[in-house]
Design an enzyme around this catalytic site. Structure first.
Site, PDB file in Angstrom:
ATOM      1  N   LYS A 270       0.920  -1.093   0.063  1.00 16.05           N
ATOM      2  CA  LYS A 270      -0.002  -0.012   0.042  1.00 16.05           C
ATOM      3  C   LYS A 270       0.804   1.259   0.053  1.00 16.05           C
ATOM      4  O   LYS A 270       1.942   1.121   0.655  1.00 16.05           O
ATOM      5  CB  LYS A 270      -0.862   0.037   1.198  1.00 16.05           C
ATOM      6  N   ARG A 344     -10.239 -11.427   2.251  1.00 17.53           N
ATOM      7  CA  ARG A 344     -10.980 -12.576   1.776  1.00 17.53           C
ATOM      8  C   ARG A 344     -10.298 -14.018   1.961  1.00 17.53           C
ATOM      9  O   ARG A 344     -11.140 -14.940   1.910  1.00 17.53           O
ATOM     10  CB  ARG A 344     -11.523 -12.555   0.174  1.00 17.53           C
TER      11      ARG A 344
HETATM   12  N1  BES Z   1      -8.220  -3.862   4.509  1.00 13.57           N
HETATM   13  C1  BES Z   1      -8.411  -3.399   3.123  1.00 13.57           C
HETATM   14  C2  BES Z   1      -9.777  -2.713   2.896  1.00 13.57           C
HETATM   15  C3  BES Z   1      -9.655  -1.470   3.665  1.00 13.57           C
HETATM   16  C4  BES Z   1      -9.564  -0.284   3.102  1.00 13.57           C
HETATM   17  C5  BES Z   1     -10.236  -1.530   4.946  1.00 13.57           C
HETATM   18  C6  BES Z   1      -9.958   1.007   3.691  1.00 13.57           C
HETATM   19  C7  BES Z   1     -10.343  -0.317   5.874  1.00 13.57           C
HETATM   20  C8  BES Z   1     -10.209   1.102   4.926  1.00 13.57           C
HETATM   21  C9  BES Z   1      -8.392  -4.509   2.198  1.00 13.57           C
HETATM   22  O1  BES Z   1      -7.364  -5.697   2.625  1.00 13.57           O
HETATM   23  C10 BES Z   1      -7.830  -4.087   0.964  1.00 13.57           C
HETATM   24  O2  BES Z   1      -6.457  -3.714   0.847  1.00 13.57           O
HETATM   25  N2  BES Z   1      -8.624  -4.048   0.072  1.00 13.57           N
HETATM   26  C11 BES Z   1      -8.369  -3.690  -1.452  1.00 13.57           C
HETATM   27  C12 BES Z   1      -8.904  -4.587  -2.182  1.00 13.57           C
HETATM   28  C13 BES Z   1      -8.384  -4.483  -3.732  1.00 13.57           C
HETATM   29  C14 BES Z   1      -6.716  -4.873  -3.568  1.00 13.57           C
HETATM   30  C15 BES Z   1      -8.999  -5.586  -4.551  1.00 13.57           C
HETATM   31  C16 BES Z   1      -9.097  -2.294  -1.652  1.00 13.57           C
HETATM   32  O3  BES Z   1     -10.045  -2.128  -1.036  1.00 13.57           O
HETATM   33  O4  BES Z   1      -8.301  -1.447  -2.244  1.00 13.57           O
HETATM   34 ZN    ZN Z   2      -5.545  -5.542   2.034  1.00 12.67          ZN
END
Ligand code: BES
Ligand code: ZN
Ligand code: ZN
Length: 487
Positions: A270, A344
């Site tokens: 990230k 997931r």
């Molecule tokens: N933990 C994150 C989702 C999240 C984002 C939770 C903001 C709380 C606040 C999750 O694991 C993630 O990184 N999701 C990605 C998915 C994508 C890679 C398909 C996202 O939401 O960008």
């Molecule tokens: Zn994630």
């Protein structure tokens, strides 16, 4: 904090702060009128000067100058009688403790004559939730200890001991959940979650299983194994199981929580801005732990499983890679296309595991997608299920708890976007409807067990204080789950 439904009249209970509730469309309570008389009309004058109408969260206060058995009296607006719900009453309770704490008071007495027993209960719950702070890592103030509320007495209400005990259990569950969310990842580790599960499971009717990294590998939890392998921090798989002591013939409810104690994104790392908040990525597991803590105290008639997959998603030398093909606990294979879609994978194993216990339903909770926040904003959680009855029951529970839950569709066509050329499915959908494709992914592991997914990415963290909600971890979904489980 002690709470009590007093049999004495309002004027017989001495306290630092007296609280009188007022509805916008109703006459003042007899108590308010009596207070005004005893203060020679001073309260009425103050209310008039402040243009007090009883609107939601409106507050007027007056020093009683020793004429009454409380130093200060406040009148709190609740809005229109028909419009006030549990959240508004919790807000009023939180406002009362805020007013008390700002004056360094320790005790509160509440005039409950205009309120039903349930309404008084929610107000008391708000008092408890309003006192929550996360200050363990800050030095104590130099000018002496922080003020704390020791006593809340409610007079003139039919509030029972049983309701008060239930509110205490719910508040403890929500506050535990808040605390776990607020703790940073170097404090709230999977091992800490596991130790807490062991603690909770000392209550009657509980058993607990905890598995470490080797056991997770041996069990075949391919999702949790992969996500956790880039982190030095040890993963844990946690299964708390509660059966009512007097037995039950009904099948259990299974709660499953995402327990990513830090989500750096893995090799699909990230950006710095999106990473800093990712200590809250165990919000789903915090909801499950909070609900199980409440179950431990309330000992409901339903059997409940609390299942958590906990680990960090990091970038170590052993980190799983985009292109890896994982064999999951269910036997299905998953092609990893993005290591940041890790929740997931962990949930899939936990959901497949939960099915083995033949629960009546499986409800998973997870801070799963930024897409859910984009769609619903920060206050609403998204509900996904193909089971109408389960949907109705969950929306009903959320409504009674007055937590914001909104149903979103499972879309079969969109679900096709997670087809893989190399494995059964991939862990990544297309550019649109990311919250839906994440849910579709999970559905692949729920089989024919009634299943619902709640994406709590938005409401897990609050940006500012707002009534009974405090800035930081909110403990979202604990109250809804307790309502869902029932007495
Ligand atoms: N933990 C994150 C989702 C999240 C984002 C939770 C903001 C709380 C606040 C999750 O694991 C993630 O990184 N999701 C990605 C998915 C994508 C890679 C398909 C996202 O939401 O960008
Ligand atoms: Zn994630
Ligand atoms: Zn995540």
């Amino acid at each position: 904090m002690k709470t009590n439904a007093s049999q004495e009249s309002f004027f017989e209970v001495s306290a630092d702060l007296a609280v009188i509730a007022r509805f916008e469309d109703q006459a003042p309570s007899a108590t308010e009128t009596a207070v005004n008389e005893r203060l020679q009309g001073a309260l009425g004058k103050t209310l008039e000067r402040l243009r007090f109408k009883g609107k939601p969260r409106q507050v007027a206060s007056l020093d009683t100058l020793g004429q009454l058995p409380f130093e200060t009296v406040i009148v709190i607006g609740l809005g229109k009688k028909d419009a006030v719900g549990p959240a508004g009453l919790r807000d009023a309770g939180a406002i009362a403790v805020k007013e008390a704490l700002s004056r360094h008071y320790a005790s509160i007495t509440v005039d409950g004559t205009l309120l039903t027993a349930d309404e008084s209960g929610q107000l008391v719950l708000g008092c408890r939730l309003g006192t929550y702070t996360f200050d363990e890592f800050q030095a104590a103030p130099e000018d002496g200890p922080k003020p704390a509320i020791t006593n809340v007495e409610v007079t003139g209400s039919a509030l029972s001991e049983a309701t008060l005990a239930r509110m205490e259990a719910i508040a403890d569950g929500v506050c535990l959940s808040r605390k776990l969310i607020n703790e940073p990842a170097n404090v709230c580790t999977p091992e800490r979650l596991a130790a807490l599960a062991v603690d909770i499971s000392k209550a009657p009717g509980f058993t607990v299983d905890i598995w470490d990294r080797q056991q997770i590998i041996d069990k075949g939890f391919g999702g949790l194994t992969a996500v956790s392998q880039g982190a030095a921090v040890e993963p844990r798989f946690i299964h708390m199981s509660y059966t009512p002591v007097n037995g039950t013939s009904e099948p259990a409810i299974a709660l499953v929580g995402k327990g990513i104690t830090f989500d750096a994104g893995g090799l699909c790392i990230k950006p710095a801005k999106g990473m800093a908040d990712m200590y809250i990525d165990m919000g789903g597991s915090a909801a499950v732990m909070g609900a199980m803590q409440a179950v431990a105290k309330t000992q409901p008639a339903r059997a409940v499983h609390g299942i958590v997959g906990a680990c960090e998603n990091m970038t170590g030398a052993d980190a799983y890679r985009p292109s890896d093909i994982l064999t999951m606990y269910s036997g299905k294979t998953v092609e990893v296309l993005n290591t940041d879609a890790e929740g997931r994978l962990v949930l899939a194993d936990a959901i497949a595991y939960a099915r083995e216990f033949n629960p009546e339903c499986i409800i998973d909770l997870a801070t799963l997608t930024g897409a859910c926040m984009v769609g619903l904003g920060p206050n609403y959680a998204g509900l996904f299920t193909d089971h109408e009855d389960l949907s109705e029951r969950l929306l009903g529970a959320a409504d009674r708890a007055e937590e914001c839950l909104w149903r979103l569709p499972l879309d079969k066509k969109l679900g096709e976007s997670i087809k893989s050329k190399r494995a059964d499915i991939t862990n990544l959908g297309g550019p649109y409807g990311g919250a839906i494709t994440a849910a579709q992914f999970l559905q692949n592991f729920s089989g024919d067990t009634p299943w619902a997914h709640i994406d709590i990415a938005g409401p897990t963290l609050a940006s500012k204080d707002d009534g009974y909600i405090k800035a930081g971890g909110t403990g979202f979904a604990v109250m809804t789950l307790v309502e869902f489980i029932g007495d």
